[in-house]
Design an enzyme around this catalytic site. Structure first.
Site, mmCIF file in Angstrom:
data_model
loop_
_atom_site.group_PDB
_atom_site.id
_atom_site.type_symbol
_atom_site.label_atom_id
_atom_site.label_comp_id
_atom_site.label_asym_id
_atom_site.label_seq_id
_atom_site.Cartn_x
_atom_site.Cartn_y
_atom_site.Cartn_z
ATOM 1 N N CYS A 102 7.076 2.997 -8.926
ATOM 2 C CA CYS A 102 5.707 3.251 -8.472
ATOM 3 C C CYS A 102 4.948 3.910 -9.607
ATOM 4 O O CYS A 102 5.482 4.806 -10.276
ATOM 5 C CB CYS A 102 5.746 4.177 -7.255
ATOM 6 S SG CYS A 102 4.115 4.659 -6.648
ATOM 7 N N LEU A 103 3.699 3.477 -9.807
ATOM 8 C CA LEU A 103 2.881 4.022 -10.899
ATOM 9 C C LEU A 103 2.605 5.515 -10.709
ATOM 10 O O LEU A 103 2.283 6.205 -11.675
ATOM 11 C CB LEU A 103 1.559 3.253 -10.985
ATOM 12 C CG LEU A 103 1.697 1.754 -11.292
ATOM 13 C CD1 LEU A 103 0.353 1.051 -11.150
ATOM 14 C CD2 LEU A 103 2.273 1.551 -12.697
ATOM 15 N N GLY B 219 1.391 -4.091 -8.260
ATOM 16 C CA GLY B 219 0.485 -3.622 -7.222
ATOM 17 C C GLY B 219 -0.027 -2.228 -7.501
ATOM 18 O O GLY B 219 0.657 -1.419 -8.146
ATOM 19 N N HIS C 224 4.926 -2.108 0.107
ATOM 20 C CA HIS C 224 4.874 -0.895 -0.725
ATOM 21 C C HIS C 224 3.423 -0.388 -0.816
ATOM 22 O O HIS C 224 3.171 0.817 -0.657
ATOM 23 C CB HIS C 224 5.442 -1.215 -2.119
ATOM 24 C CG HIS C 224 5.375 -0.098 -3.109
ATOM 25 N ND1 HIS C 224 6.511 0.483 -3.659
ATOM 26 C CD2 HIS C 224 4.332 0.560 -3.678
ATOM 27 C CE1 HIS C 224 6.149 1.436 -4.504
ATOM 28 N NE2 HIS C 224 4.827 1.503 -4.539
ATOM 29 N N GLU C 225 2.485 -1.302 -1.063
ATOM 30 C CA GLU C 225 1.076 -0.891 -1.210
ATOM 31 C C GLU C 225 0.470 -0.485 0.132
ATOM 32 O O GLU C 225 -0.295 0.489 0.194
ATOM 33 C CB GLU C 225 0.249 -2.001 -1.866
ATOM 34 C CG GLU C 225 0.741 -2.462 -3.249
ATOM 35 C CD GLU C 225 1.030 -1.322 -4.222
ATOM 36 O OE1 GLU C 225 0.361 -0.271 -4.146
ATOM 37 O OE2 GLU C 225 1.955 -1.479 -5.062
ATOM 38 N N GLN D 81 -4.054 5.768 -5.069
ATOM 39 C CA GLN D 81 -3.410 6.132 -6.340
ATOM 40 C C GLN D 81 -4.423 6.505 -7.419
ATOM 41 O O GLN D 81 -4.052 7.097 -8.432
ATOM 42 C CB GLN D 81 -2.505 4.997 -6.836
ATOM 43 C CG GLN D 81 -1.309 4.767 -5.918
ATOM 44 C CD GLN D 81 -0.413 3.678 -6.445
ATOM 45 O OE1 GLN D 81 -0.607 2.519 -6.143
ATOM 46 N NE2 GLN D 81 0.548 4.040 -7.270
ATOM 47 N N HIS E 82 1.179 3.007 0.887
ATOM 48 C CA HIS E 82 0.307 3.983 0.206
ATOM 49 C C HIS E 82 -0.916 4.304 1.055
ATOM 50 O O HIS E 82 -1.407 5.436 1.045
ATOM 51 C CB HIS E 82 -0.150 3.456 -1.156
ATOM 52 C CG HIS E 82 0.847 3.670 -2.259
ATOM 53 N ND1 HIS E 82 1.360 4.909 -2.574
ATOM 54 C CD2 HIS E 82 1.409 2.802 -3.138
ATOM 55 C CE1 HIS E 82 2.199 4.795 -3.594
ATOM 56 N NE2 HIS E 82 2.262 3.520 -3.953
HETATM 57 C C1 4LI Z 1 6.469 -5.821 -17.616
HETATM 58 C C2 4LI Z 1 5.572 -6.877 -17.652
HETATM 59 C C3 4LI Z 1 14.242 -3.061 -12.754
HETATM 60 C C4 4LI Z 1 13.964 -1.746 -12.370
HETATM 61 C C5 4LI Z 1 13.711 -4.120 -12.054
HETATM 62 C C6 4LI Z 1 6.990 -5.385 -16.413
HETATM 63 C C7 4LI Z 1 5.213 -7.497 -16.489
HETATM 64 C C8 4LI Z 1 13.107 -1.492 -11.284
HETATM 65 C C9 4LI Z 1 12.847 -3.890 -10.983
HETATM 66 C C10 4LI Z 1 6.629 -5.981 -15.227
HETATM 67 C C11 4LI Z 1 12.549 -2.560 -10.574
HETATM 68 C C12 4LI Z 1 5.735 -7.052 -15.268
HETATM 69 C C13 4LI Z 1 8.562 -3.516 -10.603
HETATM 70 C C14 4LI Z 1 8.271 -2.577 -8.535
HETATM 71 C C15 4LI Z 1 10.351 -2.565 -9.511
HETATM 72 C C16 4LI Z 1 12.804 -0.095 -10.892
HETATM 73 C C17 4LI Z 1 5.200 -2.069 -8.588
HETATM 74 C C18 4LI Z 1 8.423 -4.876 -14.019
HETATM 75 C C19 4LI Z 1 6.181 -4.797 -13.143
HETATM 76 C C20 4LI Z 1 8.992 -4.767 -12.660
HETATM 77 C C21 4LI Z 1 6.681 -4.659 -11.761
HETATM 78 C C22 4LI Z 1 5.465 -2.395 -6.125
HETATM 79 C C23 4LI Z 1 7.986 -1.958 -6.187
HETATM 80 C C24 4LI Z 1 6.030 -2.702 -7.487
HETATM 81 C C25 4LI Z 1 12.298 -5.083 -10.228
HETATM 82 C C26 4LI Z 1 13.732 2.038 -10.178
HETATM 83 C C27 4LI Z 1 4.806 -0.225 -10.102
HETATM 84 N N1 4LI Z 1 7.746 -3.206 -9.587
HETATM 85 N N2 4LI Z 1 9.854 -3.180 -10.592
HETATM 86 N N3 4LI Z 1 9.569 -2.228 -8.472
HETATM 87 N N4 4LI Z 1 7.122 -5.515 -13.970
HETATM 88 N N5 4LI Z 1 8.073 -4.192 -11.713
HETATM 89 N N6 4LI Z 1 7.449 -2.312 -7.492
HETATM 90 N N7 4LI Z 1 11.702 -2.289 -9.486
HETATM 91 N N8 4LI Z 1 13.858 0.651 -10.527
HETATM 92 N N9 4LI Z 1 5.561 -0.869 -9.061
HETATM 93 O O1 4LI Z 1 11.672 0.292 -10.846
HETATM 94 O O2 4LI Z 1 4.232 -2.656 -9.003
HETATM 95 S S1 4LI Z 1 6.856 -2.751 -5.049
HETATM 96 CL CL1 4LI Z 1 5.274 -7.854 -13.826
HETATM 97 NI NI NI Z 2 3.404 2.764 -5.538
#
Ligand code: 4LI
Ligand code: NI
Length: 188
Positions: free
Chosen positions: A110-111, A60, A153-154, A65, A157
């Protein structure tokens, strides 16, 4: 196309503002912004494109952002995953939610946050949401699991809220009452 240099980081004031409602029908500019957000999350999950453009993976991303304080976000879950969903949400709302909560056992990323913030982020387990799509049509849907977490989460934001605002400061891993943990590996 959105690149990492276009994504603002924690400390930037736009991330703490309430974003503005978007006028409908969408202007050409707002439509292009919404499409670029969806393109970012799609590209970021494509190994080749992510490497080529140095994109951090996300499911997301929200308009604030990229320093646009507008109520727009995109979510994308690859068709090969059980979630399989692609969504642009304009002026989104949660119309109802479960009493039960859920959280990612791994915590959230979060990005706009370049550090790991450990801890459970309590979210509603199930939500019913309303939003407008790119065509300016209203839609309503029910979400659970990771899509429900990502939607919340989004949406946060758009209200100036960061995921770590929800983490228990005394004990980041304190048990969350009435919650189902969600286990999920990264990049699966
Ligand atoms: C590579 C290719 C481990 C650590 C596991 C990666 C394709 C964390 C998780 C992804 C964690 C994909 C994600 C979010 C978390 C961590 C978001 C990887 C992308 C896992 C998405 C919005 C929170 C969303 C699950 C601190 C940028 N995303 N992991 N949290 N994935 N991704 N969030 N947590 N620990 N964030 O971050 O997009 S809600 Cl799909
Ligand atoms: Ni975020």
């Amino acid at each position: 196309m959105i690149l990492m240099k276009d994504i603002i980081r924690e400390g930037h004031p736009t991330l703490r503002k309430r974003s503005e409602e978007v006028a409908l029908p969408l202007s050409a500019e707002d439509k292009a912004l919404a499409e670029s957000l969806l393109e970012y999350v799609k590209n970021s999950q494509d190994d080749e494109l992510a490497e080529k453009y140095d994109l951090r993976a996300g499911v997301g991303i929200a308009a604030p952002q990229v320093n646009q304080a507008k109520r727009i976000f995109a979510l994308y879950f690859d068709p090969s995953t059980e979630e399989n969903m692609s969504l642009i949400a304009i002026n989104p709302k949660i119309v109802s939610h479960s009493v039960e909560k859920s959280y990612l056992t791994t915590g959230e990323g979060c990005l706009s946050v370049d550090r790991a913030v450990p801890g459970y982020v309590p979210r509603y387990a199930r939500i019913t949401v309303k939003a407008y799509n790119l065509q300016g049509e209203e839609f309503k849907m029910r979400l659970k699991g990771l899509p429900a977490i990502a939607f919340q989460h989004e949406l946060d934001h758009l209200n100036g809220i960061m995921f770590f605002d929800h983490i228990n400061a005394e004990n980041p891993f304190a048990e969350i009452e009435n919650a189902t943990p969600i286990e999920r590996g990264s990049g699966e």
